[in-house]
Write an enzyme that holds these catalytic residues in place. Structure first.
Site, PDB file in Angstrom:
ATOM      1  N   ASP A  68       0.875  -1.150   0.000  1.00 54.41           N
ATOM      2  CA  ASP A  68       0.000   0.000   0.000  1.00 54.41           C
ATOM      3  C   ASP A  68       0.924   1.213   0.000  1.00 54.41           C
ATOM      4  OD1 ASP A  68      -3.152   0.717   1.683  1.00 54.41           O
ATOM      5  OD2 ASP A  68      -2.038   1.795   0.138  1.00 54.41           O
TER       6      ASP A  68
HETATM    7  C1  GLC Z   1      -4.217   4.429  -0.142  1.00 51.30           C
HETATM    8  C2  GLC Z   1      -5.131   3.259   0.060  1.00 51.30           C
HETATM    9  C3  GLC Z   1      -5.125   2.299  -1.087  1.00 51.30           C
HETATM   10  C4  GLC Z   1      -4.873   3.055  -2.378  1.00 51.30           C
HETATM   11  C5  GLC Z   1      -3.464   3.597  -2.322  1.00 51.30           C
HETATM   12  C6  GLC Z   1      -3.144   4.464  -3.545  1.00 51.30           C
HETATM   13  O1  GLC Z   1      -3.660   4.880   1.032  1.00 51.30           O
HETATM   14  O2  GLC Z   1      -5.033   2.534   1.292  1.00 51.30           O
HETATM   15  O3  GLC Z   1      -6.398   1.630  -1.090  1.00 51.30           O
HETATM   16  O4  GLC Z   1      -5.027   2.199  -3.489  1.00 51.30           O
HETATM   17  O5  GLC Z   1      -3.209   4.337  -1.141  1.00 51.30           O
HETATM   18  O6  GLC Z   1      -3.927   5.620  -3.530  1.00 51.30           O
END
Ligand code: GLC
Length: 750
Positions: free
Chosen positions: A233
């Site tokens: 993430d």
């Molecule tokens: C965010 C989210 C994830 C998302 C990623 C990119 O913090 O937790 O679901 O796809 O970052 O934006």
């Protein structure tokens, strides 16, 4: 175009180049290595529509700067449709828009379980139930990837809250992981081949998911056979070397110095170069996905978004068939949400829509005389009470045949990055509803909320309640069509609606604190908790009304293998208009050897039927449908004995039941000296043991006088008997075990 190259021995990539591949080129691209003919690919959110950040918003947190895209119903809506075919179509539609924008991977679906209705991202998740979540998530991946665009199944794993999400440790036992928080991922990986899996921010039992070897390697790859790439993430990596060693392949966004750390670790012998090669190879495989391109028909996309919204709304209540409305009636439409729709949640999934249909305009467009549809805002979106707005709404209501009240949660109440702290509707909206109910008795409430609100305090004031959840950009059109009966509601609850917050399973544990959140409710999540405790709920899991009615009969359960059955039954549309019914199949263990939920969803189907028409449905239940995760044996286990197959219109509206006999898991461990006397005496081998104990003169000491075994000795492992029977030696116990083993039928019963 990048030829797929083998990082391990490919075109002579240097250690530094291989290390650089495992770190993004920027917040939304993999790393390009032009000198090696390696180009970058783009990734973008999100689960209910493309959020492709424009050049000016390339940093990871510029959440509002993105290209326009179709905003479909978020998962909280799609999950309520229970229509996997429709969800697949939505996945495909989002893939088309991503492909046209040169995006190779869409960061969705999000398949975390709705552990508590307070979860700030519940709007992005499908259900409290792992089977519904898994089937919906698999359908989305299937559709999305049919366009050539890759999926990213997220957030692996146990990411069920926003509070302290980047540090908190979800402390959860393995049985709960296996039965509740992993199955959706397992199902998706076993039926589809998602391009990527996204490792979550949080820890699981003290270890960050981004560097959790058990999750990322032992479970994901060794047990489930995942071949794709594991991406972090955004900002989830704490220790890049540990992450790569644990099975992470790509860190996003890039962290200054990350690749150099990895190269140094390999050079220093701290990290095996083979691990780096494997990760680099997976990044190259991802980067080698062909660019798809293509054109998008945004009118057709919007039409699909409307169809998805139509099937996602849930009719909770409809007293005296107040719905559908008559198009000529004098209507009062009250509530700012009718004019300024609430149709998605906040955070990384937020889509800049191509258009937005509000319910008020859609209602006025559907009726013969729009002048007979009046509007009053009733409340402001900032939640500040405004008596003037209430008075205006009450005055309007007095002149109307029916009052439509649009209530719900304001966008700031639910978003990525925060959890809710209570379940009630805003006080100013409740005050408005009370004031309207003083002057009117035909009130229809339409809700817009990403996660449950309590209805118990006010539902008696509403003749009908339509739970709209969040329905995407076309939601206003869908609501209008449903209210006037141009479409028949067919959604059902994918998340239980509790009476009170304190009734919820995780109430004592959510969201934890001091770095830890204990999953103390274990496997008892959602209806598994409420139904096992027979606790009242406002509306049960699987509930949803229609403008028609459905009958169920003719249940037949046919054994098709060891612990496997084919279940068929007939559904009939017993009403006067077409409609679609979601039939649910639950399994109830009879006299289980281990505590288990009173029943669990193990299959479902959605059937559209004309008035008077019938359809015979056949569903199959494999061995896993009857199994639980045995903490003692660390494996899936089926108890020999009986189980009840239940078919219902909801988890609390069971229409058909039949008991079946199960063979039990053949690979159960044989009886041992650690098996209790009670376990032994429940089997043929136990008779030999009983005879041996009696012959050795110990029957009386064990209270075996009348052949019955008292509770205390029954619960005592055979090996411990030597502590209670002075005349018994350990080698005699071994002799008992050997003698009993000779019968070769000493299967252990839990
Ligand atoms: C965010 C989210 C994830 C998302 C990623 C990119 O913090 O937790 O679901 O796809 O970052 O934006």
């Amino acid at each position: 175009m990048t030829e797929a190259v083998d990082a391990a021995g490919g075109p002579g990539l240097t250690l530094a180049q291989k290390a650089s591949l495992t770190s993004g080129g920027d917040a939304w691209h993999t790393r390009a290595i032009p000198t090696a003919g390696i180009s970058a690919v783009m990734v973008a959110d999100g689960p209910h529509g493309l959020r492709k950040q424009t050049a000016t918003g390339a940093d990871a947190l510029a959440l509002s700067v993105s290209t326009r895209a179709t905003c479909f119903p978020p998962a909280t809506g799609l999950g309520s449709s229970w229509n996997t075919g429709l969800i697949e179509q939505v996945g495909r539609a989002i893939g088309r828009e991503a492909a046209a924008e040169g995006v190779s991977v869409v960061l969705g679906p999000a398949v975390n379980i709705k552990r508590s209705p307070l979860g700030g991202r519940n709007f992005e998740y499908f259900s409290e139930d792992p089977l519904l979540t898994g089937w919906a998530g698999a359908a989305f991946v299937r559709g999305l990837q049919s366009t050539g665009v890759g999926a990213s199944v997220k957030h692996f794993a146990v990411n069920n809250q926003e509070t302290d999400r980047m540090r908190v440790s979800a402390d959860v036992d393995e049985r709960t992981l296996r039965e509740i928080y992993l199955p959706a991922f397992e199902h998706i990986l076993s039926t589809e081949q998602p391009a990527t899996v996204m490792a979550a921010y949080n820890k699981v039992n003290g270890v960050h998911c981004s560097q959790h070897h058990w999750l990322l390697t032992e479970v994901l790859r060794e047990e489930w056979g995942f071949q794709g790439l594991v991406v972090s993430d955004w900002g989830a990596v704490v220790d890049g070397v540990a992450a790569l060693a644990a099975g992470l392949d790509l860190e996003m966004p890039p962290r200054l110095g990350g690749p150099a750390e990895l190269a140094a670790a390999v050079a220093g012998g701290e990290l095996a170069e083979s691990a780096l090669d494997a990760a680099a190879a997976r990044v190259l495989a991802l980067a080698a996905r062909p660019a798809v391109g293509g054109r998008v028909d945004f009118d057709a996309q919007h039409e699909l978004a409307c169809q998805a919204a139509l099937e996602s709304a849930v009719l909770l209540k409809n007293d005296d068939a107040v719905l559908p409305l008559a198009a000529g009636d004098q209507l009062a439409v009250v509530g700012e949400f009718a004019r300024s729709p609430r149709y998605q949640g906040g955070g990384s999934s937020h889509v800049l829509p191509t258009r937005v249909a509000d319910a008020l305009s859609a209602i006025r467009a559907l009726v013969p005389d729009p002048g007979r549809v009046s509007f009053a805002a009733g409340f402001t979106l900032d939640g500040q009470p405004d008596p003037r707005l209430v008075a205006e709404a009450v005055a309007l209501a007095g002149r109307a045949r029916t009052v439509l009240v649009f209530l719900g949660l304001p966008e700031p109440a639910e978003s990525e990055g925060l959890d809710r702290t209570q379940l009630d509707l805003p006080a100013d909206q409740l005050a408005l509803l009370d004031a309207l109910a003083e002057v009117h008795d035909r009130i229809v409430v339409v809700l817009s909320n990403g996660s449950p609100v309590t209805t118990a305090p006010w539902q008696h004031r509403a003749a009908a309640i339509l739970e709209g959840w969040l329905l995407g950009q076309a939601g206003g059109s869908a609501i209008a069509q449903l209210l006037f009966g141009l479409a028949n509601p067919s959604g059902k609850l994918a998340e239980s609606l509790p009476v009170r917050l304190r009734d919820t399973p995780a109430y004592l544990h959510f969201p934890g604190g001091d770095g830890h959140v204990r999953y103390g409710e274990g496997i008892y999540v959602g209806y598994r908790y409420y139904d096992t405790l027979e606790m009242p709920v406002a509306y049960p899991f699987g509930h949803g009304l229609s403008y028609t009615s459905f009958g169920y009969d003719g249940l037949r359960c046919r054994r098709i293998g060891v612990n496997a059955f084919e279940v068929s039954f007939t559904i009939t549309n017993t009403g006067r208009r077409s409609g679609a019914e979601i039939a649910q199949l639950y399994i109830r263990p009879i006299d289980p050897g281990l505590d288990r939920p009173v029943h669990e969803l193990k299959s479902f189907t959605k059937v559209s039927l004309a008035p008077g028409a019938s359809s015979t449905v056949t569903l199959t239940l494999d061995e896993r449908a009857f199994a639980y995760w045995s903490p003692g044996r660390s494996c899936w286990t089926v108890d020999a004995g009986a189980a009840e197959i239940q078919v219902g219109a909801s988890s609390r509206d069971l229409r058909l039941r039949e008991r079946v006999r199960l063979d039990g898991s053949p690979e159960r461990s044989p009886l041992t000296a650690d098996s209790t006397l009670g376990e032994w005496f429940g089997t043929p081998a136990g008779e030999r043991l009983h005879a041996a104990i009696t012959a050795a003169g110990h029957a009386d000491a064990l209270g075996l006088a009348d052949g019955k075994l008292p509770p205390m000795p029954a619960a005592t492992p055979l090996s411990r008997l030597v502590s209670f029977l002075p005349g018994l030696a350990a080698d005699q116990v071994e002799e008992f075990v050997r003698a009993a083993r000779d019968t070769r039928t000493g299967h252990h019963r839990s």
